[in-house]
Structures are given as C-alpha cells and as structure tokens.
Design a protein around this motif. Sequence first.
Motif, short mmCIF file in Angstrom:
data_model
loop_
_atom_site.label_atom_id
_atom_site.label_comp_id
_atom_site.label_asym_id
_atom_site.label_seq_id
_atom_site.Cartn_x
_atom_site.Cartn_y
_atom_site.Cartn_z
N GLN A 104 -1.00 12.76 1.59
CA GLN A 104 -0.54 11.81 1.93
C GLN A 104 -1.62 10.16 2.05
O GLN A 104 -1.46 9.19 2.51
N MET A 105 -3.26 10.88 1.86
CA MET A 105 -4.24 9.88 1.86
C MET A 105 -3.28 9.63 0.05
O MET A 105 -3.72 8.39 0.17
N LYS A 106 -3.24 9.89 -0.72
CA LYS A 106 -2.98 9.07 -1.84
C LYS A 106 -1.40 8.92 -2.22
O LYS A 106 -1.67 7.45 -2.67
N GLU A 107 -0.94 8.97 -1.47
CA GLU A 107 0.47 8.03 -0.94
C GLU A 107 0.25 7.04 -0.47
O GLU A 107 0.26 5.90 -1.07
N ALA A 108 -0.45 7.00 0.57
CA ALA A 108 -1.00 5.74 0.82
C ALA A 108 -1.07 4.93 0.01
O ALA A 108 -1.46 3.29 0.21
N VAL A 109 -2.83 5.08 -0.79
CA VAL A 109 -3.29 4.42 -1.32
C VAL A 109 -2.06 4.08 -2.09
O VAL A 109 -1.71 2.71 -2.94
N ALA A 110 -1.66 4.98 -2.94
CA ALA A 110 -0.03 4.33 -3.90
C ALA A 110 0.63 3.66 -3.40
O ALA A 110 0.89 2.23 -4.08
N LYS A 111 0.55 3.21 -2.02
CA LYS A 111 1.80 2.29 -1.12
C LYS A 111 1.83 0.90 -1.26
O LYS A 111 1.32 0.06 -1.82
N TYR A 112 0.06 0.58 -1.47
CA TYR A 112 -1.22 -0.55 -0.83
C TYR A 112 -1.14 -0.92 -2.57
O TYR A 112 -1.46 -2.29 -2.91
N THR A 113 -1.46 -0.26 -3.49
CA THR A 113 -1.92 -0.93 -4.83
C THR A 113 -0.71 -0.92 -5.34
O THR A 113 -0.31 -2.06 -5.98
#
Length: 114
Positions: free
Chosen positions: A19-28
């Motif tokens: 979920q954290m990687k998904e959140a980071v991917a969303k913003y990048t």
Amino acid sequence: MIKQYETVFIATPVLSDSQMKEAVAKYTDLITKNGGEIVYQEDWGLKQLAYSIQKKTSGFYYLIEFKADTQFIDTLETQYRRDDRIIRFLTFAMDKHSIAYAERRRNNKAAKAE
C-alpha cells in the motif's frame, strides 16, 4: 516556469508495504504525467512523530525531489489533502543553496553506501 521542489509526506502507519509503494507510485506518476521530472526520491521509513497527528504516534516518511511547473504544486497538494493515507505533507521550492546541499547529501550517502 520550471522550478525544483522537495516534498515530504507522512503516510499513516497502518499501511502495508504494498500500500505504501502504491501511494508513492501515485504521486510520482502524478508528477511525471504533469510534465515534471523526478530528480531524487528516498524512503525514510517508519518514524516516531514528535506529537500525535490524528491520534497516530508514528508514520511512514517519504521524500521526493522533482522539477515541475509552478502551477502544478496546487494540484499536488490538493491530491495530498484528498488522500486518506497522507496525514501530513510539506512542499517547498528549492533555491540554489538548498539544491547544492541536497546534491552534497546525496553524494555523501552514495559514498557511504560504497
């Protein structure tokens, strides 16, 4: 006008790694799709907060350095505010001194890793 920015956000500590990687991917992805360029990103991990935020005492910290148009910052911060996973964020425009400091910090970190 293109400027260099640094944004740090704190995500809620109940997120899993995926979920954290998904959140980071969303913003990048948001940055790159709006004509921005990611300069550097760093996961600071789970850290204790100095004071509780939304009854949470820890959070996942993540840093993104990027170049983008000045109007894009409003869009990015609106997305932070709408996302329930983000409990705090800070975005600021870097001047020449902070850019130089960030480059030295990255070089020192790379030298220590070797």
